[in-house]
Design an enzyme around this catalytic site. Structure first.
Site, PDB file in Angstrom:
ATOM      1  N   LYS A 125      -5.101   5.595 -10.547  1.00  0.00           N
ATOM      2  CA  LYS A 125      -4.184   5.559  -9.395  1.00  0.00           C
ATOM      3  C   LYS A 125      -4.825   6.981  -8.547  1.00  0.00           C
ATOM      4  CE  LYS A 125       0.358   5.523  -7.779  1.00  0.00           C
ATOM      5  NZ  LYS A 125       0.249   4.530  -6.764  1.00  0.00           N
ATOM      6  N   THR A 152       0.748  -1.106   0.064  1.00  0.00           N
ATOM      7  CA  THR A 152       0.011   0.038  -0.143  1.00  0.00           C
ATOM      8  C   THR A 152       1.004   1.234  -0.061  1.00  0.00           C
ATOM      9  OG1 THR A 152      -1.809  -1.032   1.295  1.00  0.00           O
ATOM     10  CG2 THR A 152      -1.843   1.132   1.316  1.00  0.00           C
ATOM     11  N   HIS A 158       1.435   6.731 -14.151  1.00  0.00           N
ATOM     12  CA  HIS A 158       0.705   5.672 -14.023  1.00  0.00           C
ATOM     13  C   HIS A 158      -0.681   5.718 -14.447  1.00  0.00           C
ATOM     14  CE1 HIS A 158       3.637   5.062 -10.435  1.00  0.00           C
ATOM     15  NE2 HIS A 158       3.091   3.748 -10.504  1.00  0.00           N
TER      16      HIS A 158
END
Length: 269
Positions: free
Chosen positions: A157, A97, A153
């Site tokens: 995200k 995470t 990304h």
């Protein structure tokens, strides 16, 4: 190893389940997701057409009841809640995470006094090798070079810059004898004036289905050095996570990272 997976319905969760199922040293022991997920009550391997005998539940306790290790790539608040259950049940944890605040990192470190865990913003072996290369490059290029971190990304995200980009900045800053909180520049807009020497700039790209691209640019007079890592599959993160789980098996307590798992923290170049 008996492994449970958090966020079992998500893209990373499914990749982790696939990796565990296909690994000869692993058994899928549990899988869980948020209440209301449409996959609750279904076999964790349904998306692969595989019957694992493990049903996706919204009960963390149930999912961890027969597990030795939890692998968690969810959100900071959820991860911390899951870690409390890990502590209660004596389950080790591998945490991928990102987006933790300082106080959440402190809470995780406190929990690690009771149960062993590996936390890294990026579990890929290649990325962690890149961290070591950046440490060496920063020491060599410590004078006369401007440093920028560029990351890209997918559009889903939620945190920026990525945890991997921040760790890259931290590695470079430490190698230069400073810290990222002091030298990091995370936004530029309008008339910013000339670039301040010694700063580390960040640029963030979000779009499409980019798994994860990271470049650290050292820009000098007449030359540029770029150190880049590109991920084309989330499976690299999953394989690194299993390696981290194996590392934890003989660790009773403590907070480790992938540099420890790969033996890079002791490597001096």
């Amino acid at each position: 190893m008996r492994i449970a997976i958090a966020g079992a319905s998500g893209r990373m969760g499914k990749t982790l389940i696939e990796a565990v199922i296909n690994h000869p040293a692993c058994t899928l022991a549990g899988a869980f997701d948020l209440a209301g997920s449409p996959t609750l009550g279904r076999d964790a391997g349904d998306f692969m057409g595989t019957n694992t005998g493990v049903t996706i539940t919204d009960s963390v306790e149930q999912a961890l009841s027969n597990a030795q290790v939890l692998i968690d790539f969810t959100r900071p608040e959820g991860t911390l809640t899951h870690l409390v259950v890990c502590q209660q049940l004596g389950v080790k944890a591998v945490i991928g995470t990102t987006g933790f605040e300082a106080d959440q990192k402190t809470a995780m470190a406190e929990l690690a006094k009771k149960v062993a865990m590996v936390w890294s913003p990026n579990m890929a072996v290649g990325v962690n090798a890149t961290f070591k290369l950046l440490e060496v490059a920063a020491k060599i290029l410590s004078q006369g070079y401007d440093i920028e971190v560029i990351e890209a990304h997918h559009s889903k995200k939620v945190d920026a810059p990525s945890g991997t980009a921040l760790r890259m900045g931290e590695v470079v800053a430490k190698a230069l004898g400073t810290d990222l909180d002091t030298v990091g520049v995370f936004a530029r807009e309008g008339i910013t004036g000339e670039r301040q020497p010694g700063t580390i700039g960040f640029s963030t790209i979000r779009g499409g289905d980019i798994v994860g691209d990271h470049t650290v640019l050292f820009a000098g007079l007449g030359e540029r050095i770029e150190i880049t890592h590109k991920s084309s599959s989330r499976m690299t993160y999953a394989q690194g996570s299993i390696r981290a789980a194996q590392f934890l098996m003989d660790k009773p307590t403590g907070l480790f990272d992938m540099q420890d798992v790969l033996g890079l923290s002791q490597l001096r170049l």
